[in-house]
Scaffold this motif. Structure first.
Motif, PDB file in Angstrom:
ATOM      1  N   ARG A 519       0.835  -1.203   0.000  1.00 51.03           N
ATOM      2  CA  ARG A 519       0.000   0.000   0.000  1.00 51.03           C
ATOM      3  C   ARG A 519       0.873   1.257   0.000  1.00 51.03           C
ATOM      4  O   ARG A 519       0.510   2.263  -0.623  1.00 51.03           O
ATOM      5  N   PHE A 520       2.000   1.194   0.672  1.00 48.74           N
ATOM      6  CA  PHE A 520       2.906   2.339   0.671  1.00 48.74           C
ATOM      7  C   PHE A 520       3.515   2.533  -0.719  1.00 48.74           C
ATOM      8  O   PHE A 520       3.541   3.656  -1.257  1.00 48.74           O
ATOM      9  N   LEU A 521       3.979   1.439  -1.324  1.00 49.56           N
ATOM     10  CA  LEU A 521       4.546   1.545  -2.669  1.00 49.56           C
ATOM     11  C   LEU A 521       3.487   1.958  -3.680  1.00 49.56           C
ATOM     12  O   LEU A 521       3.756   2.756  -4.597  1.00 49.56           O
ATOM     13  N   ASP A 522       2.279   1.458  -3.544  1.00 47.50           N
ATOM     14  CA  ASP A 522       1.202   1.855  -4.447  1.00 47.50           C
ATOM     15  C   ASP A 522       0.908   3.349  -4.336  1.00 47.50           C
ATOM     16  O   ASP A 522       0.685   4.039  -5.336  1.00 47.50           O
ATOM     17  N   ALA A 523       0.904   3.853  -3.091  1.00 45.42           N
ATOM     18  CA  ALA A 523       0.521   5.254  -2.871  1.00 45.42           C
ATOM     19  C   ALA A 523       1.551   6.229  -3.419  1.00 45.42           C
ATOM     20  O   ALA A 523       1.190   7.304  -3.923  1.00 45.42           O
ATOM     21  N   PHE A 524       2.836   5.878  -3.337  1.00 46.89           N
ATOM     22  CA  PHE A 524       3.883   6.846  -3.652  1.00 46.89           C
ATOM     23  C   PHE A 524       4.668   6.517  -4.916  1.00 46.89           C
ATOM     24  O   PHE A 524       5.668   7.180  -5.210  1.00 46.89           O
ATOM     25  N   SER A 525       4.224   5.519  -5.684  1.00 47.20           N
ATOM     26  CA  SER A 525       4.932   5.144  -6.906  1.00 47.20           C
ATOM     27  C   SER A 525       4.095   5.489  -8.132  1.00 47.20           C
ATOM     28  O   SER A 525       2.880   5.702  -8.041  1.00 47.20           O
ATOM     29  N   ALA A 526       4.750   5.491  -9.282  1.00 45.12           N
ATOM     30  CA  ALA A 526       4.089   5.918 -10.511  1.00 45.12           C
ATOM     31  C   ALA A 526       3.079   4.899 -10.999  1.00 45.12           C
ATOM     32  O   ALA A 526       2.097   5.260 -11.631  1.00 45.12           O
ATOM     33  N   ARG A 527       3.286   3.626 -10.725  1.00 42.51           N
ATOM     34  CA  ARG A 527       2.389   2.593 -11.252  1.00 42.51           C
ATOM     35  C   ARG A 527       1.031   2.649 -10.600  1.00 42.51           C
ATOM     36  O   ARG A 527       0.897   2.982  -9.436  1.00 42.51           O
TER      37      ARG A 527
END
Length: 527
Positions: A519-527
């Motif tokens: 969820r952290f990577l989803d929130a702050f990444s371009a994908r």
């Protein structure tokens, strides 16, 4: 007299595993099937050597069952999990905690005493079996008695009769060993499921250039507060001070231009084994056993630290509890820099398990880690002043005195020993709360001193404190807060619906800790 003592040992000792598991002295009432069986076999075996081997084997089985049941009871009480025999290396970590609480000499004395008791129990139990077996073997009436006992035990077991609320014909030692085998089988099944999850990592093939784009240029710090569990803010009779520190800290944050949002994560562990929580948080895998942890450490799973490193951050692990190099920090977590107690320059006393006061750790991070402006920093900071036994405790000092070891010497001298504190459960709970107040206060002091519009701080607990503080069935939830000045940070996580502030609402969202990475990577990444 000796025969009476031998009979008493055979009647009681094999029932000890059940008494340890239930925590109920009534479990010592019953006909132990193991003793009846071994006496019957001793009557039938014609060879003296075979009888000696059988009696010794019986004693070893019973003592092993007592040890397994005792360890399992300790795990359930302190960690809220059963003991998996495949995870026996964890006992070394338990010894480390004991050593930090009572001292190396006393801890070694406890281990030596337990070993002597175990060996002595094997000797006396095997002697008791041989003595009673020999007496029965020499008398025709004795063999008749054994046959009657076997028949009675069988009838009682088949009818499910009870004494004092317990089965009247137990096989407690066999059951304790069987349960340990079941725990080991459960661990093997969990390892197989973990292999499947590792192979299907949704971020395994993600372009690294797309990772964490919304945080570019920001220093990101993940701070684990030891034993900062939900009970710290919702405990009965000892949480008022913690809640007040959170309210005061939130007010100061607002004055300093920070915003905060807080929710809960469910930790895979309870009362200890912090490294399981850290690995769960970093990998997005549910790691609640040492065997799973070892398997994850051998995998190429993408951790949060590795993701930041590949996206251009300099990654730093600040782990004051470590006393020597930790290879997994580089090989698995892929920290560019690892800092342990030997790197921080602390010269004051050791506060129980905690080697370095949290305020000192934060000052070092501020002055030495975040001062590097060559590229953005991602750091994990472990705050350990709130680790049991919660005495002696450091106290907050003016920022100008943080590096003065004499300040800590005076604080240490005022503290009481763990032996004194742990005689009173209520004082233990208050000491726990005071340690959390200190760790959180040190964190707020760090934020007040550091005026950084590009800092993002994630503060969370690793697990609940042990059952002596949390109580039975307390759950595994821990608070987690995100603190930053840039509104864009909170726009990225708007969908999380985390409430404002540092004091979590009772109905705030609760995620498994394993959900945070994705969820952290989803929130702050371009994908």
């Amino acid at each position: 007299m000796a025969s009476a003592v031998a009979i008493l040992l055979l009647a009681l000792v094999p029932l000890l595993p059940r008494a340890l598991a239930d925590g109920d002295p009534a479990a010592l009432v019953g006909l132990p099937g193991e003793s009846i069986l071994v006496l019957a076999l001793l009557c039938l075996l014609p060879w003296r050597l075979a009888r000696g081997v059988l009696a010794t084997g019986f004693a070893i089985v019973v003592v092993v069952a007592i040890l397994l049941a005792g360890i399992d009871a300790g795990y359930r009480s302190a960690l809220d999990i059963p003991f998996d025999p495949l995870e026996w290396p964890q006992l070394g970590d338990a010894f480390g905690v004991l050593e930090g609480s009572v001292g190396a000499g006393a801890a070694r004395g406890v281990i030596v005493l337990l070993a002597l008791v175990a060996v002595g129990l094997v000797l006396v139990l095997s002697f008791a079996a041989l003595r009673v077996g020999t007496a029965l073997r020499r008398r025709v009436r004795g063999q008749t008695m054994i046959a009657a006992f076997i028949a009675a035990w069988t009838v009682i077991a088949l009818t499910g009769s009870q004494l004092a609320g317990q089965p009247a014909a137990p096989t407690a030692s066999v059951q304790a060993i069987g349960e340990s085998v079941d725990h080991a089988a459960d661990g093997l099944a969990a390892a197989a499921e973990l292999s499947r999850q590792i192979a299907t990592d949704p971020y395994r093939d993600a372009p690294r250039s797309d990772l964490l784009t919304a945080l570019q240029g920001k220093d990101v710090v993940f701070a684990f507060v030891e034993s900062y569990g939900r009970v710290a803010v919702e405990g009965d009779g000892f949480s008022d001070g913690v809640r007040q520190v959170l309210r005061d800290g939130e007010a100061q944050l607002r004055v300093d231009g920070y915003t905060s949002r807080t929710a809960f994560l469910t930790s895979p562990t309870f009362g200890g084994l912090s490294w399981l929580a850290h690995s769960t948080f970093h990998t997005g895998l549910w790691v609640d056993r040492q065997t799973l942890y070892s398997k994850v450490m051998r995998s190429g799973r993408l951790t949060l630290s590795a993701a930041f490193g590949e996206a251009g951050w300099r990654t730093v692990g600040v782990i004051p509890s470590n006393t020597e190099p930790w290879p997994l920090g580089a090989s698995f977590y892929r920290w560019d820099t690892m800092l342990d107690v030997n790197d921080l320059g602390y010269r004051g006393p050791r506060f129980g398990y905690a080697r370095v006061p949290d305020q000192y750790t934060w000052t070092y991070v501020d002055d030495q880690v975040l001062a590097d402006d060559s590229r953005p920093i991602m750091a994990e900071v472990d705050l350990v002043s709130s680790h049991s036994p919660w005495t002696p405790l450091p106290e907050l000092v003016p920022s100008s005195d943080v590096d003065d070891s004499s300040v800590y010497e005076a604080q240490f001298a005022r503290g009481e020993s763990a032996t004194e504190l742990w005689q009173d459960p209520e004082r233990v709970r208050r000491a726990y709360a005071a340690s959390i107040e200190y760790s959180l206060g040190a964190t707020f002091a760090f934020l007040h001193e550091r005026d950084d519009p590009d800092l993002v701080l994630v503060v969370l607990g690793d697990h609940q404190p042990m059952a002596a503080v949390s109580g039975r069935d307390a759950g595994h939830d821990v608070p987690i807060s995100i603190i930053a000045k840039d509104p864009a940070v909170f726009e990225s996580i708007e969908g999380w619906q985390w409430p404002d502030g540092m004091l979590p609402d009772a109905d705030a969202p609760v995620w498994p800790m394993s959900a945070f990475r994705d969820r952290f990577l989803d929130a702050f990444s371009a994908r």
